[in-house]
Design an enzyme around this catalytic site. Sequence first.
Site, PDB file in Angstrom:
ATOM      1  N   ARG A 294       0.865  -1.194   0.000  1.00 43.03           N
ATOM      2  CA  ARG A 294       0.000   0.000   0.000  1.00 43.03           C
ATOM      3  C   ARG A 294       0.895   1.236   0.000  1.00 43.03           C
ATOM      4  O   ARG A 294       1.178   1.809   1.043  1.00 43.03           O
ATOM      5  CB  ARG A 294      -0.920  -0.027   1.237  1.00 43.03           C
ATOM      6  CG  ARG A 294      -2.108   0.887   1.132  1.00 43.03           C
ATOM      7  CD  ARG A 294      -2.110   1.930   2.233  1.00 43.03           C
ATOM      8  NE  ARG A 294      -0.934   2.781   2.161  1.00 43.03           N
ATOM      9  CZ  ARG A 294      -0.501   3.551   3.141  1.00 43.03           C
ATOM     10  NH1 ARG A 294      -1.113   3.556   4.278  1.00 43.03           N
ATOM     11  NH2 ARG A 294       0.562   4.330   2.991  1.00 43.03           N
TER      12      ARG A 294
ATOM     13  N   LYS B 205      12.260   7.768   2.877  1.00 44.53           N
ATOM     14  CA  LYS B 205      12.075   8.005   4.317  1.00 44.53           C
ATOM     15  C   LYS B 205      13.424   8.116   5.014  1.00 44.53           C
ATOM     16  O   LYS B 205      13.616   8.951   5.890  1.00 44.53           O
ATOM     17  CB  LYS B 205      11.286   6.848   4.939  1.00 44.53           C
ATOM     18  CG  LYS B 205       9.827   6.853   4.541  1.00 44.53           C
ATOM     19  CD  LYS B 205       8.978   7.505   5.611  1.00 44.53           C
ATOM     20  CE  LYS B 205       7.563   7.710   5.126  1.00 44.53           C
ATOM     21  NZ  LYS B 205       6.617   8.136   6.111  1.00 44.53           N
TER      22      LYS B 205
ATOM     23  N   GLU C 136       6.659   0.356   6.964  1.00 37.78           N
ATOM     24  CA  GLU C 136       6.201   1.443   6.112  1.00 37.78           C
ATOM     25  C   GLU C 136       5.375   0.916   4.949  1.00 37.78           C
ATOM     26  O   GLU C 136       5.824   0.028   4.225  1.00 37.78           O
ATOM     27  CB  GLU C 136       7.464   2.156   5.569  1.00 37.78           C
ATOM     28  CG  GLU C 136       7.221   3.461   4.930  1.00 37.78           C
ATOM     29  CD  GLU C 136       6.641   4.494   5.880  1.00 37.78           C
ATOM     30  OE1 GLU C 136       7.119   4.643   7.006  1.00 37.78           O
ATOM     31  OE2 GLU C 136       5.680   5.150   5.468  1.00 37.78           O
ATOM     32  N   ASP C 137       4.181   1.445   4.791  1.00 36.03           N
ATOM     33  CA  ASP C 137       3.346   1.154   3.626  1.00 36.03           C
ATOM     34  C   ASP C 137       3.072  -0.332   3.406  1.00 36.03           C
ATOM     35  O   ASP C 137       3.068  -0.827   2.266  1.00 36.03           O
ATOM     36  CB  ASP C 137       3.931   1.815   2.364  1.00 36.03           C
ATOM     37  CG  ASP C 137       3.654   3.327   2.380  1.00 36.03           C
ATOM     38  OD1 ASP C 137       3.082   3.816   3.370  1.00 36.03           O
ATOM     39  OD2 ASP C 137       4.005   4.011   1.407  1.00 36.03           O
TER      40      ASP C 137
ATOM     41  N   ASP D  76       5.006   3.730  10.942  1.00 39.73           N
ATOM     42  CA  ASP D  76       4.811   5.167  10.724  1.00 39.73           C
ATOM     43  C   ASP D  76       3.411   5.491  10.213  1.00 39.73           C
ATOM     44  O   ASP D  76       2.842   6.520  10.563  1.00 39.73           O
ATOM     45  CB  ASP D  76       5.860   5.696   9.748  1.00 39.73           C
ATOM     46  CG  ASP D  76       5.773   7.207   9.647  1.00 39.73           C
ATOM     47  OD1 ASP D  76       5.775   7.860  10.707  1.00 39.73           O
ATOM     48  OD2 ASP D  76       5.659   7.732   8.525  1.00 39.73           O
ATOM     49  N   ASP D  77       2.859   4.605   9.395  1.00 41.86           N
ATOM     50  CA  ASP D  77       1.524   4.888   8.831  1.00 41.86           C
ATOM     51  C   ASP D  77       0.467   4.928   9.927  1.00 41.86           C
ATOM     52  O   ASP D  77      -0.508   5.666   9.827  1.00 41.86           O
ATOM     53  CB  ASP D  77       1.154   3.820   7.799  1.00 41.86           C
ATOM     54  CG  ASP D  77       2.235   3.692   6.750  1.00 41.86           C
ATOM     55  OD1 ASP D  77       2.538   4.696   6.110  1.00 41.86           O
ATOM     56  OD2 ASP D  77       2.810   2.597   6.614  1.00 41.86           O
TER      57      ASP D  77
ATOM     58  N   ASN E 173      -2.843  11.060   0.347  1.00 42.60           N
ATOM     59  CA  ASN E 173      -1.699  11.313  -0.531  1.00 42.60           C
ATOM     60  C   ASN E 173      -1.766  10.398  -1.742  1.00 42.60           C
ATOM     61  O   ASN E 173      -2.361   9.320  -1.660  1.00 42.60           O
ATOM     62  CB  ASN E 173      -0.390  11.000   0.210  1.00 42.60           C
ATOM     63  CG  ASN E 173      -0.117  11.984   1.319  1.00 42.60           C
ATOM     64  OD1 ASN E 173      -0.354  13.159   1.179  1.00 42.60           O
ATOM     65  ND2 ASN E 173       0.377  11.474   2.439  1.00 42.60           N
TER      66      ASN E 173
END
Length: 602
Positions: free
Chosen positions: A192, A210, A282-283, A305-306, A447
């Site tokens: 994602r 990042k 992340e993602d 982080d998400d 985003n």
Amino acid sequence: MSAMINNHNGAAEGPSRHHPLRFGGLQHSDSMDLEDSCRELVVVHQRPMRWGPDALKDNRNNKGTAFSLRERQSLGIHGLLPPVVSTPEIQEQRALRNIRGQSNDLDRFIQLMDLQDRNEKLFYRVICNNLEEMMPIVYTPTVGLACQRYGLIYRRPRGLFITKHDKGHVADILAAWPEQNVKAIVVTDGERILGLGDLGSYGMGIPVGKLALYTAIAGVQPSQCLPIMVDVGTNNQTLLDDPLYLGLREKRDNSALYDQLIDELMQAAVARYGQNCLIQFEDFGNHNAFRFLEKYRDKYCTFNDDIQGTASVAVAGILASLKITGKKLKENTFLFQGAGEASLGIAKLLVAAMEAEGSMTSEARKRIWLIDSKGLICKGRPSGGITHHKEPFAHEHQPMDNLGQIVQDIKPTTLIGAAAIAGVFTQQIIEDMASFNEHPVIFALSNPTSKAECTAEQAYKYTKGKCVFASGSPFPAYKLPDGRVLHPGQGNNSYIFPGVALGVVLFGVRHISDDMFLQAAKCLASLVTSEHLKDGRVYPPLQQVRDVSLKLATKIAEYAYEANVASRYPQPNNIQEFVRSRMYDFTYDSFEPLFYDWPKAK
Ligand code: NAD
């Protein structure tokens, strides 16, 4: 020769730094003893300066035309460069002119990546000195486009690719990474990427971007950062059909093998880099992101982080918005369009913030409403789909699925979009928000820019400048008919994750709790001044983000010592000065040879 001109990537400040034998690099302060300085030098400066033409190929030490005449002669590169010795300032101007001369942001991104490959210090100088201009290029929104085009713009490796077929050999792959002292890993599986969906192996652009921000914004040493892409296939048919696709050409593996591979990576990372090695997720897809966070948060030094970084930055913006609306947090009603990683992370941290203000958990939860792809999350929803993460926010209400009607019914004070549905905050919805709030708070977090729920201009225009607006991607300032200029806040995670990471890395924090992210949110909100608020900002201007990171890292350290999860001892007398002294500095090192005489024989 190589000992004489050993590299120095340390944390010195000032115009010129010399190789470590001179101890010109690290600033010696009361918070560091000499032994400490020496240890740091040994740890950070592992890559010796190369000699001859190779010196120009080593991006970490290469100074290009800024090598002095003596350096050129002593390194054996005299004559390989044009005769002029540039100052770093001139080099920056030259780089900027090249970047600005490109016709689009993707080409600017490529220029910047090429610069990073040639001259790392100049790359960080350009970014740090021009943050507001460069952030949208190295980070959202351009990084999204760069991921989509990864196969075309790929030049050279910048991280590790681990595939499902490497199971059983992950430690060997980590051993191939040339840096010995990694302290921070950012890992994705590409499922994602931003709001762009499954980009498979092309998701690598995100950990790389990042970690560039770890250094540019928080001063984590680049040699201590490792981007990792775990490729278990992709369900993106366009990529699977593309002969130029660079990832595994198979459907995403969701079997037990996937979990075993991630387990193996976690174990291999701590085996090689130590238990305190920070691993940022992340993602990842929604389901896996929550699962892995719960699975690993108490065993490893990890955060997502998400979920947690987003929560922290959004809550900071909401806390700052209270200074404009004049309301207490618990007097607000929050409505989220989306109930994924971002929304649920924010919702949970809001509950924690209200609890910290004295609210009961049940009362705090009642202030929060969420909508997912099946409509308003409410008790006994016939369309189902209420996972245990959403359950606490399922209140008594009739089922509804139209955002406009839900807004009219719930009358939120704060409307937050994080479902990547572009334009879903219509003129009517925004006007409605303004009809029942003096200062409606509208955060369009999705985003990249193309996915934003509304633009800053629309939010300001339809509320006649009354709303407090923040977005995930940057929007330009907006001039109201009365001449006032409003600066939309960018709820950019980079206000939070680099500073938190710096604190964690420097102080060897063992576990990262949600409470740390609440402390970070409060710290960030406290840095929003009345001047900022007057401009419509709920975050400090982006140029100040390095200072924000310094303060956040200090806060994290103070918290970690109090909570007994820091492992750097003795505790520095002045934590902020200690952090400052350790932050990466893009000032060039001096590689001029050091000449000295022995004492004359008696
Ligand atoms: P996610 O995949 O975990 O969640 C998406 C959510 O949207 C899901 O709950 C899904 O049910 C919901 N959804 C899908 N279609 C919907 C519809 N038609 N109506 C209502 N809800 C719908 O993704 P995420 O991590 O939560 O990220 C979502 C967006 O937020 C992305 O665009 C991401 O880039 C953005 N984001 C922004 C920031 C920031 O601004 N700082 C941080 C993180 C994520």
